[in-house]
Design a protein around this motif. Structure first.
Motif, PDB file in Angstrom:
ATOM      1  N   THR A  18       0.814  -1.218   0.000  1.00 43.56           N
ATOM      2  CA  THR A  18       0.000   0.000   0.000  1.00 43.56           C
ATOM      3  C   THR A  18       0.847   1.267   0.000  1.00 43.56           C
ATOM      4  OG1 THR A  18      -0.258   0.013   2.411  1.00 43.56           O
ATOM      5  CG2 THR A  18      -1.942  -1.163   1.120  1.00 43.56           C
ATOM      6  N   THR A  29      -9.782   5.301  -1.772  1.00 42.73           N
ATOM      7  CA  THR A  29     -10.417   4.364  -0.860  1.00 42.73           C
ATOM      8  C   THR A  29     -11.646   5.018  -0.240  1.00 42.73           C
ATOM      9  OG1 THR A  29     -10.129   2.941   1.082  1.00 42.73           O
ATOM     10  CG2 THR A  29      -8.958   5.044   1.102  1.00 42.73           C
ATOM     11  N   GLN A  45      -0.602  -6.048   1.909  1.00 42.12           N
ATOM     12  CA  GLN A  45      -1.957  -6.545   2.152  1.00 42.12           C
ATOM     13  C   GLN A  45      -2.445  -7.308   0.938  1.00 42.12           C
ATOM     14  OE1 GLN A  45      -3.648  -5.567   5.101  1.00 42.12           O
ATOM     15  NE2 GLN A  45      -5.197  -7.065   4.531  1.00 42.12           N
ATOM     16  N   PHE A  47      -5.329  -8.231  -1.615  1.00 38.78           N
ATOM     17  CA  PHE A  47      -6.523  -7.583  -2.152  1.00 38.78           C
ATOM     18  C   PHE A  47      -7.213  -8.540  -3.118  1.00 38.78           C
ATOM     19  CE2 PHE A  47      -4.360  -3.807  -0.716  1.00 38.78           C
ATOM     20  CZ  PHE A  47      -5.341  -2.848  -0.512  1.00 38.78           C
ATOM     21  N   ALA A  61     -11.005  -3.078  -5.762  1.00 37.31           N
ATOM     22  CA  ALA A  61     -10.520  -4.216  -4.975  1.00 37.31           C
ATOM     23  C   ALA A  61     -10.833  -3.993  -3.500  1.00 37.31           C
ATOM     24  CB  ALA A  61      -9.019  -4.402  -5.170  1.00 37.31           C
ATOM     25  N   PRO A  63      -9.479  -5.152   0.476  1.00 33.61           N
ATOM     26  CA  PRO A  63      -8.421  -5.825   1.228  1.00 33.61           C
ATOM     27  C   PRO A  63      -8.983  -7.061   1.927  1.00 33.61           C
ATOM     28  CG  PRO A  63      -9.057  -3.773   2.310  1.00 33.61           C
ATOM     29  CD  PRO A  63      -9.828  -3.847   1.048  1.00 33.61           C
ATOM     30  N   HIS A  99     -13.337  -0.328   0.226  1.00 32.77           N
ATOM     31  CA  HIS A  99     -13.047  -0.652  -1.164  1.00 32.77           C
ATOM     32  C   HIS A  99     -11.956   0.299  -1.634  1.00 32.77           C
ATOM     33  CE1 HIS A  99     -16.998  -2.476  -0.744  1.00 32.77           C
ATOM     34  NE2 HIS A  99     -16.816  -3.101  -1.884  1.00 32.77           N
ATOM     35  N   TRP A 100     -11.196  -0.129  -2.614  1.00 31.64           N
ATOM     36  CA  TRP A 100     -10.160   0.705  -3.209  1.00 31.64           C
ATOM     37  C   TRP A 100     -10.374   0.752  -4.712  1.00 31.64           C
ATOM     38  CZ3 TRP A 100      -5.002   2.092  -1.064  1.00 31.64           C
ATOM     39  CH2 TRP A 100      -4.967   1.981   0.335  1.00 31.64           C
TER      40      TRP A 100
END
Length: 149
Positions: A18, A29, A45, A47, A61, A63, A99-100
């Motif tokens: 990250t 995010t 992390q 994802f 994506a 996590p 969410h990203w």
């Protein structure tokens, strides 16, 4: 082994740094940012890619976590495939509230330390698009708006 743009597909599980994502910019995010701090994940992390806009070169994506917490939901072990170590047969959770949105190029750049090879890439719900849609749909119910990561 790092990934190529073509490897970033729905259901891919990839280990991302990250710090690299943040340094490249263009990542967002919807994790809560409040008086108690930033709730977005940090460090390396895993994802899960739950959305992909190939034309725009972006994906969505979530996590993944080894332990449950408030707001987390388990993944079904029967929908996991790929490298078994710390994946198949282990508890895995996603947060409904984080969410990203990521440029695919950033996913490729931040995946340099992922131990997967072409033969054993981890995937979730590879043949069940509705399972991935169910996870992505939490994005619209999130309490926080998207912001730069």
């Amino acid at each position: 082994m790092s990934f190529s743009h073509e490897d970033v597909t729905l259901g891919l599980v990839v280990q991302l740094d990250t710090a690299v994502l943040r340094s490249l910019g263009g990542c967002q995010t919807n994790a809560v940012l409040g008086p108690e701090g930033d709730r977005s994940v940090v460090g390396t992390q895993d994802f899960l890619v739950v959305g992909l806009d190939a034309a725009a070169g972006r994906c969505t994506a979530v996590p993944l976590f080894a332990k449950t917490a408030v707001g987390n939901q388990p993944l079904e072990n029967g929908k996991k495939s790929g490298r078994a170590e710390q994946w198949i047969g282990t508890d895995t959770f996603f947060s409904r509230w984080q969410h990203w949105r990521l440029p695919v190029a950033s996913v490729v750049a931040a995946s340099a330390d992922d131990p997967a090879t072409n033969a054993d890439r981890r995937r979730y719900a590879a043949t069940d698009r509705s399972a991935l849609d169910d996870i992505k749909n939490w994005e619209g119910r999130n309490r926080a708006s998207y912001r730069d990561a």
